[in-house]
Design a protein around this motif. Structure first.
Motif, mmCIF file in Angstrom:
data_model
loop_
_atom_site.group_PDB
_atom_site.id
_atom_site.type_symbol
_atom_site.label_atom_id
_atom_site.label_comp_id
_atom_site.label_asym_id
_atom_site.label_seq_id
_atom_site.Cartn_x
_atom_site.Cartn_y
_atom_site.Cartn_z
ATOM 1 N N ASP A 23 -0.679 0.531 7.035
ATOM 2 C CA ASP A 23 -0.476 2.015 6.467
ATOM 3 C C ASP A 23 -1.495 2.341 5.297
ATOM 4 O O ASP A 23 -1.840 3.228 5.347
ATOM 5 N N ARG A 24 -1.645 1.503 4.317
ATOM 6 C CA ARG A 24 -2.711 1.824 3.567
ATOM 7 C C ARG A 24 -4.116 2.177 3.956
ATOM 8 O O ARG A 24 -4.608 2.952 3.414
ATOM 9 N N THR A 147 3.429 2.694 1.955
ATOM 10 C CA THR A 147 2.175 2.632 1.488
ATOM 11 C C THR A 147 1.732 2.129 0.137
ATOM 12 O O THR A 147 0.891 1.474 -0.092
ATOM 13 N N ARG A 149 1.694 3.321 -2.713
ATOM 14 C CA ARG A 149 0.393 4.219 -3.689
ATOM 15 C C ARG A 149 0.775 4.633 -5.120
ATOM 16 O O ARG A 149 0.154 4.864 -5.807
#
Length: 180
Positions: A23-24, A147, A149
């Motif tokens: 995902d990242r 993710t 983030r």
């Protein structure tokens, strides 16, 4: 052209190496594709209007993506406390510089009637809006794709602070340089 090749190499690295969660990696690849798209579109815009995009704008945009990528590849975000601030600052400064050049071209060609002060306000407003949209994309990535983030409760305001400081600095620098 060199910047586009560098971005293409980066995209291959992002897609074909395993340095983080899928995902990242996809999120980082999307950032790179957006950067490539911005460079191509800006270059075409300048060409259509009888000019060339300043090399500093394309290099800055490329560096903005590379700083973010390096933070992920080398795990600098977790190891160097100020890396996130630097990456956000470089990315936002690049966007502001590109916008400044676009507005300067429009003023030179008589398609936009703005003083340097109002051009500064417009550049700052648009660059910080784009930075805010990026922060929203980070949040949505975390919400929909896990993710991770957004690292803590202070991550987004800190990112926005460094984005804004970098935009203010680059606009000040560009206006001062243009005045000489």
């Amino acid at each position: 052209m060199v910047v586009l090749i560098a971005q293409g190499v980066l995209l291959l690295i992002e897609i074909f190496t395993s340095y983080d969660s899928w995902d990242r990696q996809v999120a980082l690849s999307i950032t790179n594709v957006a950067g490539i798209g911005a460079i191509v579109l800006l270059s075409r815009y300048f060409q259509r209007h009888g000019s060339t995009m300043p090399a500093t704008a394309s290099i800055a945009l490329g560096l903005g993506v590379w700083f973010d990528a390096a933070g992920n590849f080398a795990h600098l975000y977790g190891r160097i406390s100020w890396w996130d601030k630097l990456a956000h600052g470089v990315g936002s400064a690049a966007v502001a510089l590109a916008l400044w050049y676009i507005f300067a071209l429009m003023v030179r060609q008589g398609r936009l009637a703005l003083s340097r002060g109002w051009r500064s306000v417009l550049t700052i407003s648009m660059a910080t809006t784009i930075a805010s949209l990026y922060e929203i994309s980070e949040y949505l990535g975390d919400l929909w794709f896990s993710t991770h983030r957004v690292t803590d409760v202070y991550d987004t305001p800190d990112d926005l602070l460094w984005n804004t400081l970098a935009v203010l600095f680059i606009v000040w620098l560009a206006a001062k340089r243009e005045n000489q």
